[in-house]
Design an enzyme around this catalytic site. Structure first.
Site, PDB file in Angstrom:
ATOM      1  N   ASP A  36       0.815  -1.211   0.000  1.00  0.00           N
ATOM      2  CA  ASP A  36       0.000   0.000   0.000  1.00  0.00           C
ATOM      3  C   ASP A  36       0.852   1.266   0.000  1.00  0.00           C
ATOM      4  O   ASP A  36       1.376   1.683   1.040  1.00  0.00           O
ATOM      5  CB  ASP A  36      -0.898  -0.008   1.252  1.00  0.00           C
ATOM      6  CG  ASP A  36      -1.732   1.240   1.365  1.00  0.00           C
ATOM      7  OD1 ASP A  36      -2.228   1.520   2.471  1.00  0.00           O
ATOM      8  OD2 ASP A  36      -1.884   1.946   0.352  1.00  0.00           O
ATOM      9  N   ASP A 220      -1.920   5.364  -5.254  1.00  0.00           N
ATOM     10  CA  ASP A 220      -2.263   4.499  -4.130  1.00  0.00           C
ATOM     11  C   ASP A 220      -2.548   3.070  -4.591  1.00  0.00           C
ATOM     12  O   ASP A 220      -3.629   2.771  -5.104  1.00  0.00           O
ATOM     13  CB  ASP A 220      -3.492   5.084  -3.415  1.00  0.00           C
ATOM     14  CG  ASP A 220      -3.819   4.312  -2.156  1.00  0.00           C
ATOM     15  OD1 ASP A 220      -4.622   4.810  -1.349  1.00  0.00           O
ATOM     16  OD2 ASP A 220      -3.272   3.205  -1.969  1.00  0.00           O
TER      17      ASP A 220
HETATM   18  O1  LIG Z   1      -6.236   4.511   3.448  1.00  0.00           O
HETATM   19  C1  LIG Z   1      -5.832   4.675   2.135  1.00  0.00           C
HETATM   20  C2  LIG Z   1      -4.445   4.131   1.964  1.00  0.00           C
HETATM   21  N1  LIG Z   1      -4.539   3.189   0.838  1.00  0.00           N
HETATM   22  C3  LIG Z   1      -5.933   2.754   0.775  1.00  0.00           C
HETATM   23  C4  LIG Z   1      -6.086   1.485   1.535  1.00  0.00           C
HETATM   24  N2  LIG Z   1      -7.209   0.763   1.654  1.00  0.00           N
HETATM   25  C5  LIG Z   1      -6.803  -0.366   2.279  1.00  0.00           C
HETATM   26  C6  LIG Z   1      -7.654  -1.516   2.570  1.00  0.00           C
HETATM   27  C7  LIG Z   1      -7.182  -2.794   2.302  1.00  0.00           C
HETATM   28  C8  LIG Z   1      -7.974  -3.915   2.541  1.00  0.00           C
HETATM   29  C9  LIG Z   1      -9.241  -3.716   3.063  1.00  0.00           C
HETATM   30  C10 LIG Z   1     -10.105  -4.919   3.337  1.00  0.00           C
HETATM   31  F1  LIG Z   1      -9.404  -6.051   3.246  1.00  0.00           F
HETATM   32  F2  LIG Z   1     -11.100  -4.944   2.470  1.00  0.00           F
HETATM   33  F3  LIG Z   1     -10.585  -4.819   4.567  1.00  0.00           F
HETATM   34  C11 LIG Z   1      -9.739  -2.444   3.331  1.00  0.00           C
HETATM   35  C12 LIG Z   1      -8.938  -1.324   3.082  1.00  0.00           C
HETATM   36  N3  LIG Z   1      -5.506  -0.326   2.528  1.00  0.00           N
HETATM   37  O2  LIG Z   1      -5.072   0.864   2.092  1.00  0.00           O
HETATM   38  C13 LIG Z   1      -6.755   3.883   1.292  1.00  0.00           C
END
Ligand SMILES: O[C@H]1CN[C@@H](c2nc(-c3ccc(C(F)(F)F)cc3)no2)C1
Length: 331
Positions: A36, A220
């Site tokens: 990420d 991102d």
């Molecule tokens: O915060 C920002 C930074 N980068 C984006 C981000 N989004 C998630 C995420 C990963 C996996 C999940 C789940 F597995 F579905 F729960 C949920 C959110 N990780 O980084 C947004």
């Protein structure tokens, strides 16, 4: 040193996320983590995670690693853009990605995760590749894998070659010329507050005229879709018959049978074209004739996000040199 590791789509029906195998500890424990560039915590499902919140994920057990050391008195807690989150404590241990090993990497072990992490059994944690200023460990912030690895890499870079419904790669320490066509265009990065923030020079819808407008946003790798200013997004969806911005579904939906126009965005004097097929993200429910768009408005976010829908159309260089820059190439 240099290394290469696969970026595997979590759900081949639609690229909700990409996971990459890593090993942690001695003997090595393998987990599949979501890399990420939009955050800077490295956290994993672990033997410390509430059993009721673990559903099939691989876990890291520090007590089974002879090289694990508790970082006493340190805790962490993170919230992601979609409202999901996790929290826990911190160990240091050996951490290897694609043959590149960092000894004593801060590995944040989850004690609690939110329901969306529990239900995503293919994601066993995250590797933050943003700037270390974003790290949430308290009282002392920790360095990312990339910041720790940088000095031992042939070149202080990592690249993302994500693919549509196919396995891509993250490379560390080198730029693989076979992965792109033409030239790489490098842009300045605003490192405050800690994202890979750059400014695009404009956009075009389909084979329409190019609109010169500066669009500042973050690259991102762990955001599935791409979120841009409302004016940009409405001019795109206006070209799609039957597309509507649905309150109910929380974004633009359209008839799955539509042939979507491509979307081109400027990077300096060059540009990247996202094929229309990448913007047909997914049916709203299995078998539905209505599909959810991969290009959505950023108005509710306060930030523009070039997520996987855009990144998978390009070869992207995250250059951690002095100063950091971001490189874009067609492929
Ligand atoms: O915060 C920002 C930074 N980068 C984006 C981000 N989004 C998630 C995420 C990963 C996996 C999940 C789940 F597995 F579905 F729960 C949920 C959110 N990780 O980084 C947004």
């Amino acid at each position: 040193e240099k290394g290469s590791a696969p970026a595997i789509p979590v759900d081949p029906r639609f690229d909700i996320a990409y996971v990459t195998p890593v090993t942690i500890g001695t003997p090595p424990q393998t987990l599949y983590l979501d890399f990420d560039t939009g955050s800077s915590d490295l956290w994993v499902f672990s033997s410390h995670t509430l059993a009721s919140q673990v559903r099939g994920q691989m876990i890291y057990s520090p007590e089974k690693s002879t090289t694990a050391k508790l970082l006493a008195g340190h805790t962490w807690s993170i919230r992601y853009g979609d409202g999901s989150g996790s929290l826990g404590n911190v160990y240091t241990d050996n951490f290897t990605v694609g043959g590149v090993t960092v000894t004593s990497q801060a590995v944040q072990t989850a004690q609690q995760v939110s329901t969306s992490f529990t239900s995503e059994s293919d994601i066993h944690g995250l590797v933050g590749l943003g700037f270390s200023t974003l790290n949430t460990v308290y009282p002392n912030g920790q360095l990312t894998f990339f910041d720790n690895a940088k000095s031992q890499l042939d070149s202080p870079v990592f690249t993302a070659d994500l693919k549509w419904k196919k396995e891509g790669t993250y490379d560390f320490g080198f730029i693989d010329e076979t992965k792109y066509t033409g030239e790489i265009t490098y842009l300045p990065v605003q490192t405050d507050p800690g994202y890979w923030t750059f400014t695009s020079s404009g956009y075009a819808v389909g084979d329409g005229s190019f609109n010169q407008v500066s669009i500042s946003g973050i690259a991102d790798t762990a955001t599935s879709l791409t979120y841009l200013p409302t004016a940009v997004v409405t001019s795109y969806w206006r070209q799609v018959e039957g597309a509507v911005n649905s309150q109910y579904y929380g974004g633009y939906v359209f008839p799955c049978s539509s042939k979507l126009p491509s979307f081109t965005f400027g990077v300096g004097s060059a540009n990247i074209t996202i094929p229309g097929s990448y913007i047909n993200y997914a049916q709203i429910t299995e078998g539905s004739p209505t599909c959810f768009g991969g290009l959505q408005s950023s108005s509710g976010l306060g930030i523009n996000i070039w997520g996987d829908v855009a990144l998978k159309a390009a070869f992207v260089v995250f250059n951690g040199g002095n100063p950091p820059t971001i490189g874009w190439a067609r492929k």
